[in-house]
Design an enzyme around this catalytic site. Structure first.
Site, PDB file in Angstrom:
ATOM      1  N   GLY A  55      18.704  -7.558  20.340  1.00 15.51           N
ATOM      2  CA  GLY A  55      19.271  -7.486  19.119  1.00 15.51           C
ATOM      3  C   GLY A  55      19.003  -6.043  18.251  1.00 15.51           C
ATOM      4  O   GLY A  55      19.427  -5.976  17.150  1.00 15.51           O
ATOM      5  N   SER A  56      17.876  -5.372  18.743  1.00 13.97           N
ATOM      6  CA  SER A  56      17.332  -4.478  18.070  1.00 13.97           C
ATOM      7  C   SER A  56      18.297  -3.146  17.843  1.00 13.97           C
ATOM      8  O   SER A  56      18.096  -2.252  17.248  1.00 13.97           O
ATOM      9  CB  SER A  56      16.023  -4.019  18.733  1.00 13.97           C
ATOM     10  OG  SER A  56      15.171  -4.767  18.495  1.00 13.97           O
ATOM     11  N   THR A  82      16.016  -5.043  23.098  1.00 10.94           N
ATOM     12  CA  THR A  82      15.514  -5.972  24.040  1.00 10.94           C
ATOM     13  C   THR A  82      16.393  -7.133  23.851  1.00 10.94           C
ATOM     14  O   THR A  82      16.950  -7.812  24.934  1.00 10.94           O
ATOM     15  CB  THR A  82      13.958  -6.146  23.785  1.00 10.94           C
ATOM     16  OG1 THR A  82      13.546  -5.074  23.804  1.00 10.94           O
ATOM     17  CG2 THR A  82      13.681  -7.343  24.946  1.00 10.94           C
ATOM     18  N   LYS A  93      13.871   6.646  17.241  1.00  9.58           N
ATOM     19  CA  LYS A  93      12.794   5.768  17.100  1.00  9.58           C
ATOM     20  C   LYS A  93      11.674   5.740  17.585  1.00  9.58           C
ATOM     21  O   LYS A  93      11.430   6.489  18.531  1.00  9.58           O
ATOM     22  CB  LYS A  93      13.600   4.377  17.716  1.00  9.58           C
ATOM     23  CG  LYS A  93      12.907   2.906  17.512  1.00  9.58           C
ATOM     24  CD  LYS A  93      13.555   1.729  18.072  1.00  9.58           C
ATOM     25  CE  LYS A  93      13.031   0.487  17.832  1.00  9.58           C
ATOM     26  NZ  LYS A  93      13.678  -0.484  18.674  1.00  9.58           N
ATOM     27  N   SER A 118      15.101  -4.033  15.593  1.00 10.27           N
ATOM     28  CA  SER A 118      13.897  -3.352  15.227  1.00 10.27           C
ATOM     29  C   SER A 118      14.286  -1.999  15.007  1.00 10.27           C
ATOM     30  O   SER A 118      13.200  -1.155  14.594  1.00 10.27           O
ATOM     31  CB  SER A 118      12.677  -3.573  16.544  1.00 10.27           C
ATOM     32  OG  SER A 118      13.197  -2.834  17.797  1.00 10.27           O
TER      33      SER A 118
END
Ligand code: NAG
Ligand code: NAG
Ligand code: NAG
Ligand code: NAG
Ligand code: NAG
Ligand code: NAG
Ligand code: NAG
Ligand code: NAG
Length: 551
Positions: free
Chosen positions: A224-225, A222, A119, A201
């Protein structure tokens, strides 16, 4: 099976510190004399490692030729998935060195020569040629002092850092912006639904793993990402306990909630990657609170693990899910029962109403972000845009609106503005303490203790919130797909639902229970093999295979 006293056998049993005395080492990498090239849509890390070890192909073939070609087919062409922002310009050279090293000394680990995508908020050595920007032009050209610790660990294990994946800009902390969009990468979309929401994300890692643009990827969470893009893209994702994996060198949101973890196609691959990136790091003092000896996540890959386990069903977080999804989930509860688990249905949070009403999380994360992002930027060696603080980032966006506040969908920076207004005061310290209780003894630990449970299960889309505020782990595994007659929702700019959209089942537990969650997730995965029950859209399946590139 593995030949006793073969080079790999010696490496496994004698040399490699990670796999020393590891009974599963042989079976993990054995191809049993199979000379068929693995299909890169699904190829596992052990399968790729065995092919490299047997000389069927090299890391140069695999990485630079095959995965780069597959990315090029679908990233800005064809379905324009926009999963990847940058390719590593040094990857060819690094792959060749790792191929040569393998010939002379053997493999360093199961990740030797295996291409992993990161990422774009995970720092990589500047001289290698890639930027680390969290998708924002504000950090373009910034010079990081060193690899992020997780990137350094992958590199030391022999992995090839293939490139930087797209994401929801600033890990979805700028404001109300569609998941998968960043100023630098544009709007990423799912490979299963045309213009489908890829989740976020860690959108790019999710998309890229789902169709074999890399062997596996790293995301960050943080709230759900990792879990959201893993489940929406038909992947396995592990969100580790905060403090299991170092955040040093990762563009932060919140020191209390951020964590780094793998997004992969199987529980085995995710466990392999986690075993490499976990561990204490003096650059991130939260990691110093982890157990002194970590469990062996590869040993945890036991298909019988649900026998005798006590599993609770967290229905409180599934009340707004569709009947189809709940029905499929219910079938999996029966499967888990048949695998020998005692299922407590429902398991409950002791004070669910209080949990639901709480707004403590945004106090913690917004206050943290204002401080933590400033600390991150102050550690950079150069920042060509001159930004130093959150206030500077807000001004940068306003001054570069055509790139960063792009109409009609991507204009918002309200979370930045709300964070800028935060102050460190008693309300903040109270919120940190409240969240530990709301997610812990009044939440996950409360639900576990009331029925002496080992883990909780639920549909993955509801799992991240309760674990986020207390920093607890989650493993998500493919569960099902929306039915073919599902209405394609409007593209604004992405579609929230559509036919064949994947969804997952989450295994959630207390702090540092990753090995147990991995073992349950593995048993479930081996009993169901849900992932391949639906492939991505034909146009989003890259055609390049190893056979096309082997020189
Ligand atoms: C050989 O490997 C290929 C690709 O990994 C796999 O599809 C096939 O099932 C394997 N065949 C046997 C006999 O194991
Ligand atoms: C990193 O950003 C610079 C601009 O600052 C650009 O020249 C370079 O090509 C980027 N690197 C990659 C790999 O895209
Ligand atoms: C980490 O160190 C900072 C100061 O460098 C300190 O404020 C913080 O409390 C420490 N956190 C932990 C979890 O030890
Ligand atoms: C799922 O199972 C729960 C608990 O047994 C039950 O209350 C619910 O009606 C079921 N839902 C569906 C859609 O099957
Ligand atoms: C924070 O949590 C506590 C304990 O549940 C609650 O009393 C308080 O109202 C919450 N604060 C906010 C801002 O939601
Ligand atoms: C603390 O700061 C917040 C803004 O972050 C403010 O809303 C709150 O009223 C302040 N609390 C105290 C006790 O000053
Ligand atoms: C889809 O088909 C199922 C049965 O195959 C039916 O129960 C359901 O109502 C249909 N849904 C829509 C949106 O047409
Ligand atoms: C690797 C790659 O294709 N990167 C592209 C990501 O998207 C931006 C914006 O469209 C392009 O400029 C990059 O080339």
């Amino acid at each position: 099976m593995l030949q006793p006293f073969s080079l790999w056998y010696l490496l496994c049993t004698l040399l490699s510190p990670l796999f020393a005395l590891h009974p599963s080492c042989g079976t993990l990498i054995s191809r049993g004399g199979n000379t068929t090239l693995p299909d890169l849509y699904e190829a596992s890390i052990p399968e790729l490692q065995a092919g490299l070890q047997d000389g069927l192909f090299t890391s140069v073939d695999l990485c630079v030729q095959a995965y780069f070609a597959r990315i090029n087919e679908v990233n800005l062409q064809g379905p324009t998935l926009r999963a990847v922002i940058e390719l590593n310009p040094s990857a060819l050279e690094e792959a060749a060195i790792l191929d040569a090293e393998r010939k002379t000394f053997g493999a360093r680990s199961l990740l030797h020569g295996i291409p992993i995508l990161l990422k774009d908020n995970i720092a990589t050595l500047n001289e290698e040629g890639m930027n680390t920007t969290a998708g924002s032009f504000a950090l373009l050209g910034s010079v990081v002092p060193r690899d992020a610790t997780v990137a350094a660990k992958l590199r030391a294990a022999g992995a090839i850092l293939l490139g930087k994946a797209n994401l929801s800009e600033w890990a979805h902390f700028r404001g109300s912006v569609p998941s998968g969009w960043s100023g630098r990468g544009g709007q990423a979309t799912s490979a299963y639904v045309p213009q489908g929401n890829p989740g976020g994300s860690s959108s790019g890692p999710g998309i890229a793993s789902s169709i074999g643009l890399c062997a596996a990827a790293l995301g960050t969470e943080t709230d759900g990402s990792i879990i959201s893009p893993s489940q929406l893209n038909n992947n396995v994702g592990i969100k580790p306990t905060v403090g299991l994996t170092s955040r040093a060198g990762v563009v932060p949101i919140s020191e209390h909630q951020d964590t780094i973890g793998p997004i992969a196609r199987s529980v085995t691959d995710a466990a392999i990657v986690l075993s490499i990136i976990a561990g204490p790091d003096s650059l991130d003092n939260f990691t110093l609170a982890q157990p002194p000896v970590l469990p062996d996540y590869i040993q945890a890959l036991n298909a019988d693990s649900l026998k005798g386990a006590r599993i609770g069903v967290l229905r409180q977080f599934m009340t707004s899910d569709s009947t189809e999804m709940v029905a499929t989930f219910n079938e999996s509860v029966e499967i888990i029962r048949k695998l020998g688990a005692t299922v407590v249905d429902p398991a409950v949070f002791p004070d669910f109403a209080e949990f639901r009403a709480s707004e403590n999380e945004s106090i913690v994360t917004q206050t943290d972000f204002k401080m933590n992002i400033q600390t991150y930027i102050s550690g950079l060696l150069e920042v060509p845009t001159g930004v130093k603080t959150l206030a500077d980032l807000i001004a940068f966006n306003n001054n570069h609106a055509s790139e960063e506040l792009v109409p009609p969908f991507w204009t918002d920076q309200s979370t930045f503005i709300a964070s800028e207004a935060r102050e460190v005061n008693q309300t903040y310290f109270d919120a940190i303490a409240f969240d530990q209780e709301l997610g812990g003894i009044n939440g996950i630990d409360g639900a576990l203790k009331a029925n002496n449970l080992d883990a909780l299960i639920l549909l993955s889309n509801g799992a991240s919130g309760p674990a986020a505020i207390v920093g607890y782990p989650i493993v998500t595994v493919p569960l099902g797909f929306l039915p073919p007659n599902t209405t394609l929702s409007p593209a604004t700019p992405t579609r929230t639902t559509g036919p064949n959209q994947p969804y997952g089942i989450a295994f959630m537990g207390t702090a540092f229970s990753e090995a147990q969650l991995i073992s349950f997730a593995f048993a479930y995965e081996q009993a169901t093999h849900n992932r391949l029950k639906q492939l991505a859209m034909p146009a989003a399946i890259p055609k390049t295979q190893l056979i096309d590139v082997i020189g």
